[in-house]
Enzyme design. Structure first.
Site, PDB file in Angstrom:
ATOM      1  CG  HIS A 166      -0.415  -0.148   2.524  1.00  0.00           C
ATOM      2  ND1 HIS A 166       0.111  -1.336   2.988  1.00  0.00           N
ATOM      3  CD2 HIS A 166      -0.270   0.738   3.531  1.00  0.00           C
ATOM      4  CE1 HIS A 166       0.532  -1.181   4.224  1.00  0.00           C
ATOM      5  NE2 HIS A 166       0.326   0.085   4.586  1.00  0.00           N
TER       6      HIS A 166
ATOM      7  CG  HIS B  84       0.940   5.405   3.794  1.00  0.00           C
ATOM      8  ND1 HIS B  84       0.036   5.337   4.826  1.00  0.00           N
ATOM      9  CD2 HIS B  84       1.703   4.286   3.868  1.00  0.00           C
ATOM     10  CE1 HIS B  84       0.245   4.217   5.495  1.00  0.00           C
ATOM     11  NE2 HIS B  84       1.246   3.563   4.936  1.00  0.00           N
TER      12      HIS B  84
END
Length: 141
Positions: free
Chosen positions: A105, A107
């Site tokens: 992931h 950010h």
């Protein structure tokens, strides 16, 4: 590590991608999903994940390239719609680096002039109430 089936039944982000868990979706394309972080560092903090399960950027097998368009489009959306003065983009690989969910992931953290600089990046100043997250989503929609 990439799962041959493309998903991990125990992964919270795979469950979000599959629609099994709710999220505040900001952007979606064929390869990626972007949604608001439930525990934001700053207002509008968003995560971009590949739809296929890969553990991290080191073992991504090209997933970072696949989600690059989503990162760019979501970043522009956050800056434009939330009137951010800047944007931090980062990912962590491994527990020692601070990775908490072991699904790649990225950010995207909108930054505002009143709280500038890297030293303030990880100061969780954002309101993480459901009402505030819904308000941010409404601004982005």
């Amino acid at each position: 590590m990439t799962n041959p089936t493309g998903t991990d039944p125990d992964c919270v982000f795979c469950k979000i991608v599959a629609g099994e868990l709710p999220s505040r979706k900001v952007y979606e394309d064929a390869h990626a999903l972007a949604f608001l972080d439930l525990s934001p560092f700053h207002r509008g903090h968003t995560l971009v994940v590949p739809k296929r399960h890969v553990t991290d950027v080191v073992t991504a097998g090209g997933a970072l390239t696949e989600i690059a368009p989503a990162i760019e489009q979501t970043g522009r959306l956050l800056v434009d719609r939330l009137s951010a003065d800047g944007l931090n983009v980062f990912t962590s690989a491994g527990e020692v680096a601070g990775q908490e969910v072991f699904h790649l992931h990225v950010h995207l953290i909108p930054r505002y002039a009143e709280r500038p600089g890297l030293r303030r990046l990880l100061d969780r100043s954002a309101d993480d109430s459901a009402d505030e997250l819904d308000a941010v989503l409404a601004e982005l929609s």
